[in-house]
Design an enzyme around this catalytic site. Sequence first.
Site, PDB file in Angstrom:
ATOM      1  N   LYS A 278       0.845  -1.199   0.000  1.00  5.82           N
ATOM      2  CA  LYS A 278       0.000   0.000   0.000  1.00  5.82           C
ATOM      3  C   LYS A 278       0.880   1.248   0.000  1.00  5.82           C
ATOM      4  O   LYS A 278       1.999   1.207   0.500  1.00  5.82           O
ATOM      5  CB  LYS A 278      -0.860   0.030   1.273  1.00  5.82           C
ATOM      6  N   ARG A 352     -10.467 -11.364   1.726  1.00 11.51           N
ATOM      7  CA  ARG A 352     -11.263 -12.456   1.145  1.00 11.51           C
ATOM      8  C   ARG A 352     -10.507 -13.779   1.211  1.00 11.51           C
ATOM      9  O   ARG A 352     -11.109 -14.845   1.265  1.00 11.51           O
ATOM     10  CB  ARG A 352     -11.667 -12.088  -0.295  1.00 11.51           C
TER      11      ARG A 352
END
Length: 498
Positions: A278, A352
């Site tokens: 990130k 996920r």
Amino acid sequence: MDFEIISGELASLETDCLIVAVEADNTLSPAAAAVDKASSGYISEILGGGDISGKIAQTLLLHKVPGLAAKRVLLLGAGKEDDRSNRNFRKAIKAAMAVIKSTGISSATFALDTPLTNDDDPYRQLRHMVEWAGNELYTYDETKSKKADPLKLEKISIYIDESSIDLAETALLDGTAIINGTSLARDLGNLPGNICTPTYLAEQALELDDEFKALTTTILDEDEMADLGMNSLLSVGNGSHQPSKLIVMEYNGGTEGDKPHVLVGKGITFDTGGISLKPGASMDEMKFDMCGAASVFGAMTALCEMALPINVVGIVAAAENMPSGCATKPGDIVTTMSGQTVEILNTDAEGRLVLCDALTYAGKFEPASVVDIATLTGACIIALGHHATGVLSNNDNLAAELLEAGEQADDKGWQLPLWDEFQEQLDSNFADIANIGGRAAGTITAACFLSRFTKEYRWAHLDIAGVAWNSGGKEKGATGRCVPMLTQYLLNQAAEEE
Ligand code: BES
Ligand code: MN
Ligand code: ZN
């Protein structure tokens, strides 16, 4: 904080501060009128002076009101009839609490007998008053060397008509349980990633296990998860020195054999993005990436305190997402516990990856419903902002139940579609499914990914990326959402059982 329900004669009530409502244009609520009468028109005289007009959340603190045992009276603006909403009710409670906190008051009594909200359920009106007052008292000082000054306020009383005492006692108990659950979720969320690791979360679960008889807790370590084939979950923690954990908390309040409701929380204790690193700005906020897990802990706490007659399983998938020489790389393919293979095109779509194996694991409980809670996608913030939780489900009745619970608990969600059309975005040339679906509809494709693992049961996904914490400034910190929605959902399930 001690909360209590009281009734009796207002004028002789001993309290440091009696809070009564004044409606717009100076109309007195019944309690304010009683105070006015006992003080021979003192309140009307003040109102006549124009110091307060009764606008929503206005406050005016009065000392030494004649004819009363109460040391102070706080006039609180209740607005017009049209203003009645949970939002304004909450604003008013917040304003009253700000005054109470800023004085040396040790006991306060709310006598709000004019409705401040359009939610006409008296149980919920009372419960919300307790919840929201309690929320205003939350402080975080765990990691400060100088602790917050101890609160002078020791007791909050809620004054009600004698006829509704039973209902009020239930509202108070439930409200207190929700405050405690929410505060726990906020504490866990606010702790930094170097303290709140997957191992810390596992210890937290064992503490709850000690505290509540109805809980049975199991912690699965990496070896045990490997034996179950949870390679997707494990791939997320590959780059971290912190071992991943699967935390399973079974609450047996219902009849043996009753199918449980399962809550599954995303517990990424820090999300750097992994090799798909990130950008640096605000990356510290990725310590909040375990807020889904925190809300499971919070809801389990509230559930235990309320001793609801249902069976519930809380599952937390905990891992730290770090880049390193052994981290998962873009293009890597893993075989999930379900047997489906996943091409990990972006290691930052890690939520996920841990949830899919936890959801497969949830299936073994033959659940009545499964709800997962996750700070899953930045796209959810773009879609719904910071007010609504994203709700996606393979069962419209379940979605409706959660939306309704959110309305009731004033912890709202909004449904997004989970149509088959979106599924194609997850096609992969090399595995059964890719872990990302492109920029379009990022929240929906994330839920589509999860839906591949939840075909066997009623399932809903709550994306709390926009609501789990406040960014920047004095308000920066975990919110405890969506403990109220989940708790309300469980309360409603318990009510159906009866
Ligand atoms: N934890 C983040 C989602 C997130 C980001 C929540 C910012 C709140 C604020 C999640 O793991 C993530 O990184 N998601 C990616 C998915 C993308 C790579 C498909 C995202 O949202 O950018
Ligand atoms: Mn991520
Ligand atoms: Zn994440």
